[in-house]
Design a protein around this motif. Sequence first.
Motif, mmCIF file in Angstrom:
data_model
loop_
_atom_site.group_PDB
_atom_site.id
_atom_site.type_symbol
_atom_site.label_atom_id
_atom_site.label_comp_id
_atom_site.label_asym_id
_atom_site.label_seq_id
_atom_site.Cartn_x
_atom_site.Cartn_y
_atom_site.Cartn_z
ATOM 1 N N ALA A 10 0.819 -1.208 0.000
ATOM 2 C CA ALA A 10 0.000 0.000 0.000
ATOM 3 C C ALA A 10 0.856 1.264 0.000
ATOM 4 N N VAL A 11 1.954 1.241 0.768
ATOM 5 C CA VAL A 11 2.821 2.419 0.832
ATOM 6 C C VAL A 11 3.509 2.653 -0.508
ATOM 7 N N GLY A 12 4.117 1.606 -1.059
ATOM 8 C CA GLY A 12 4.814 1.748 -2.335
ATOM 9 C C GLY A 12 3.901 2.210 -3.454
ATOM 10 N N ARG A 13 2.699 1.632 -3.525
ATOM 11 C CA ARG A 13 1.754 2.022 -4.580
ATOM 12 C C ARG A 13 1.288 3.461 -4.420
ATOM 13 N N SER A 14 1.070 3.876 -3.177
ATOM 14 C CA SER A 14 0.625 5.253 -2.940
ATOM 15 C C SER A 14 1.697 6.261 -3.349
ATOM 16 N N VAL A 15 2.944 5.955 -2.991
ATOM 17 C CA VAL A 15 4.049 6.836 -3.374
ATOM 18 C C VAL A 15 4.187 6.872 -4.894
ATOM 19 N N ALA A 16 4.060 5.707 -5.522
ATOM 20 C CA ALA A 16 4.162 5.632 -6.985
ATOM 21 C C ALA A 16 3.101 6.497 -7.643
ATOM 22 N N GLY A 17 1.876 6.424 -7.122
ATOM 23 C CA GLY A 17 0.795 7.221 -7.693
ATOM 24 C C GLY A 17 1.081 8.717 -7.615
ATOM 25 N N GLU A 18 1.594 9.157 -6.476
ATOM 26 C CA GLU A 18 1.917 10.585 -6.306
ATOM 27 C C GLU A 18 3.013 11.014 -7.280
ATOM 28 N N LEU A 19 4.055 10.177 -7.401
ATOM 29 C CA LEU A 19 5.165 10.535 -8.280
ATOM 30 C C LEU A 19 4.732 10.557 -9.746
ATOM 31 N N LEU A 20 3.898 9.623 -10.130
ATOM 32 C CA LEU A 20 3.408 9.581 -11.510
ATOM 33 C C LEU A 20 2.576 10.822 -11.830
ATOM 34 N N GLU A 21 1.759 11.255 -10.868
ATOM 35 C CA GLU A 21 0.959 12.459 -11.079
ATOM 36 C C GLU A 21 1.837 13.688 -11.278
ATOM 37 N N ASN A 22 3.036 13.642 -10.681
ATOM 38 C CA ASN A 22 3.972 14.762 -10.818
ATOM 39 C C ASN A 22 4.884 14.622 -12.034
ATOM 40 N N GLY A 23 4.605 13.628 -12.876
ATOM 41 C CA GLY A 23 5.318 13.512 -14.140
ATOM 42 C C GLY A 23 6.591 12.701 -14.121
ATOM 43 N N HIS A 24 6.815 11.912 -13.082
ATOM 44 C CA HIS A 24 8.041 11.117 -12.996
ATOM 45 C C HIS A 24 7.822 9.698 -13.531
ATOM 46 N N GLU A 25 8.911 9.045 -13.917
ATOM 47 C CA GLU A 25 8.867 7.639 -14.311
ATOM 48 C C GLU A 25 9.048 6.773 -13.070
ATOM 49 N N VAL A 26 8.212 5.737 -12.951
ATOM 50 C CA VAL A 26 8.266 4.906 -11.750
ATOM 51 C C VAL A 26 8.294 3.428 -12.125
ATOM 52 N N LEU A 27 9.195 2.687 -11.473
ATOM 53 C CA LEU A 27 9.240 1.235 -11.582
ATOM 54 C C LEU A 27 9.016 0.645 -10.199
#
Length: 231
Positions: A10-27
């Motif tokens: 849950a933590v990793g997915r939530s952080v990923a969602g925030e970063l993606l919304e800010n235009g970053h690439e996430v793996l």
Amino acid sequence: MRVVIAGAGAVGRSVAGELLENGHEVLLIDKSPHAVSVDRVPEAEWLLADACEITSLDEAALERCQVVIAASGDDKVNLVVSLLAKTEYGVPRVVARVNNPKNEWLFNEAWGVDVAVSTPRLMSALVEEAVSVGDLVRLMRFSQGEANLVELTLPDTATLVGTRVGEVAWPQNTALVTIIRGTRVLIPDPDDALAAGDELLFVASPERERQLEDLLSPREGRGERGERGEL
């Protein structure tokens, strides 16, 4: 910016969602097939692998990322991922989740951690920050440089009330970052006068915290902070 997150809970997915919304690439990396839920964060890249294995990190191309976030629910895993990311791949910024506050002392530069985030400690700090006046509250620890982000709400009885920022002899290795006054966020100016109720945010070295607290809100009988535990 390319970010790799080890731990797709849950933590990793939530952080990923925030970063993606800010235009970053996430793996997102996780070794559990149940955790790899592509439909929950479809914009991210996914890798089913053990982030503690060099072969997995090679596949994730860690050498091409600017930030690694060790966000698993296991402190041992987060330490190993942090160390490998920093020493084997030279990742510029490593952020690690601390699950057990007693292990926080381990999350430092020696283990490749630049920023350690302890959710339990952060939550308790935010509660203290909301209700405490005159007590120094640690909000976050920066492992690189061994500094903490700390906050203190200036009490009515503080001797520095009415004193200009530039006239205060601040302890060495401390920096006043901002002053929150009501709904206003102030960039500290030497001519600004401190007022009762000001929330003062500092970046300070741990050994200077007691001195800073005594300067801002002197009182007797303060206890020592911090404890060490084992993984």
